[in-house]
Scaffold this active site. Structure first.
Site, PDB file in Angstrom:
ATOM      1  N   GLY A   1     -35.235  -2.478  29.994  1.00  0.00           N
ATOM      2  CA  GLY A   1     -35.831  -3.361  28.996  1.00  0.00           C
ATOM      3  C   GLY A   1     -37.348  -3.413  29.118  1.00  0.00           C
ATOM      4  O   GLY A   1     -37.950  -2.539  29.730  1.00  0.00           O
ATOM      5  N   ALA A   2     -37.961  -4.469  28.507  1.00  0.00           N
ATOM      6  CA  ALA A   2     -39.430  -4.561  28.412  1.00  0.00           C
ATOM      7  C   ALA A   2     -39.953  -3.265  27.790  1.00  0.00           C
ATOM      8  O   ALA A   2     -40.862  -2.615  28.296  1.00  0.00           O
ATOM      9  CB  ALA A   2     -40.057  -4.829  29.774  1.00  0.00           C
TER      10      ALA A   2
ATOM     11  N   GLN B   1     -31.580  -2.027  42.749  1.00  0.00           N
ATOM     12  CA  GLN B   1     -32.639  -1.049  42.993  1.00  0.00           C
ATOM     13  C   GLN B   1     -33.978  -1.689  43.333  1.00  0.00           C
ATOM     14  O   GLN B   1     -34.970  -0.991  43.515  1.00  0.00           O
ATOM     15  CB  GLN B   1     -32.799  -0.095  41.798  1.00  0.00           C
ATOM     16  CG  GLN B   1     -33.399  -0.713  40.549  1.00  0.00           C
ATOM     17  CD  GLN B   1     -33.336   0.233  39.360  1.00  0.00           C
ATOM     18  OE1 GLN B   1     -32.271   0.486  38.794  1.00  0.00           O
ATOM     19  NE2 GLN B   1     -34.474   0.780  38.984  1.00  0.00           N
TER      20      GLN B   1
ATOM     21  N   HIS C   1     -40.711   4.174  25.701  1.00  0.00           N
ATOM     22  CA  HIS C   1     -39.256   4.101  25.503  1.00  0.00           C
ATOM     23  C   HIS C   1     -38.881   4.511  24.074  1.00  0.00           C
ATOM     24  O   HIS C   1     -37.859   5.166  23.857  1.00  0.00           O
ATOM     25  CB  HIS C   1     -38.741   2.680  25.755  1.00  0.00           C
ATOM     26  CG  HIS C   1     -38.864   2.226  27.178  1.00  0.00           C
ATOM     27  ND1 HIS C   1     -39.798   1.313  27.581  1.00  0.00           N
ATOM     28  CD2 HIS C   1     -38.160   2.566  28.289  1.00  0.00           C
ATOM     29  CE1 HIS C   1     -39.671   1.087  28.872  1.00  0.00           C
ATOM     30  NE2 HIS C   1     -38.685   1.840  29.339  1.00  0.00           N
TER      31      HIS C   1
HETATM   32  O1  PAF Z   1     -36.052   3.979  34.969  1.00  0.00           O
HETATM   33  C1  PAF Z   1     -35.446   2.899  34.823  1.00  0.00           C
HETATM   34  O2  PAF Z   1     -35.763   2.099  33.945  1.00  0.00           O
HETATM   35  C2  PAF Z   1     -34.321   2.543  35.761  1.00  0.00           C
HETATM   36  O3  PAF Z   1     -34.561   2.994  37.051  1.00  0.00           O
HETATM   37  C3  PAF Z   1     -32.938   3.025  35.277  1.00  0.00           C
HETATM   38  C4  PAF Z   1     -32.860   4.534  35.248  1.00  0.00           C
HETATM   39  C5  PAF Z   1     -32.664   2.459  33.900  1.00  0.00           C
HETATM   40  C6  PAF Z   1     -31.842   2.516  36.213  1.00  0.00           C
HETATM   41  O4  PAF Z   1     -31.837   1.131  36.304  1.00  0.00           O
END
Ligand code: PAF
Length: 271
Positions: A23-24, A56, A29
């Site tokens: 998101g954000a 993560q 994106h």
């Molecule tokens: O790159 C990201 O935004 C994140 O690491 C991902 C690949 C969506 C996994 O949470």
């Protein structure tokens, strides 16, 4: 375009091209979603996942302040050609009482001196959530940005190793007019740090002119330090394995991670 939050509501979207995100969302994106739309053609749907994955993050404060902007994210996905946004709550991805497997980490995840040194455990969380999202969404292909170059290599290797049967499509890095790579974290840069933040793209450009890997690394360090960055790494590596360059013919990648104030910045370029 639909916004769905449960695995059940994903029925009928299997075989899609997926864009996993936290998101954000920004113009970088949007470019990934457009790449997914182009890869999917008219026949397959495009699904963007929006999930801030707690496994993560190795810094609780970083997780807490990660921007959550679902309404704006959905609008951007709609404008960029997505068919659905999958924004599950944590309990849908990691159901209580169910162990969500962490795939074996490919070697590229733990190359010394790169992300694992500064964010230990980060790629275990990334592999876990990507494998789990693939299980829920059942995509035929997925788009990941090249800005997170090591992540792209890790996901490619993990997907092959685990035989997940998902094609991994690399997406271009989108830059601001002055070269700064777009990132959800750029919004945290102070006004005073915004101009020095361009040192990453400048360092990569300087490195590209130097044929010797050690010389290129020194030039990057000098550029970054003189702009006030605390450098985590500024290295030239073999592009896919991210091991050291050993032969003149190796395809190289210059990779940088720094801190400016309390913002972590990363960037990379072909070398
Ligand atoms: O790159 C990201 O935004 C994140 O690491 C991902 C690949 C969506 C996994 O949470």
């Amino acid at each position: 375009m639909r916004v769905v939050t449960s695995e059940r509501e994903l029925r009928g979207l299997g075989g899609c091209v997926c864009v996993p995100t936290m998101g954000a969302l920004h113009a970088g994106h949007a470019s990934l979603v457009r790449a997914a739309r182009a890869a999917a053609g008219a026949a397959a749907p495009v699904v963007v996942t929006v999930f801030v994955n707690p496994t993560q993050f190795n810094d609780a404060a970083d997780l807490a302040r990660y921007p959550r902007t679902l309404e704006a994210d959905a609008a951007l996905c709609h404008q960029s050609g997505a068919d659905a946004v999958f924004a599950p709550p944590v309990g849908e991805v990691y159901p209580h009482g169910r162990v969500v497997r962490v795939p074996a980490l490919p070697a590229v995840a733990t190359e010394p001196g790169l992300e694992d040194r500064w964010r230990p455990g980060h790629f275990a969380g990334v592999c876990q959530v990507v494998a789990r999202l693939f299980e829920m969404v059942s995509p035929a292909a997925a788009v990941f940005g090249q800005k997170d170059w090591q992540q792209l290599q890790v996901i490619r290797a993990m997907t092959a190793q685990e035989r997940l049967g998902v094609e991994i499509i690399p997406g271009e890095t989108v830059r601001e007019h002055d070269g700064l790579a777009m990132s959800s974290r750029n919004r945290f840069l102070s006004a005073a740090d915004r101009a020095p933040a361009t040192a990453l793209s400048r360092a990569l450009a300087v490195a590209a002119q130097e044929r010797d890997a050690c010389g290129a690394e020194k030039l990057m360090l000098d550029t970054l330090r003189s702009a006030g960055h605390r450098v985590e790494y500024a290295v030239v590596r073999q592009a896919e394995t991210l091991g050291p360059i050993t032969r003149a013919g190796d395809r190289g990648r210059a990779l940088i991670a720094t801190r400016l104030g309390d913002v972590r910045l990363i960037d990379n370029a072909a070398w």
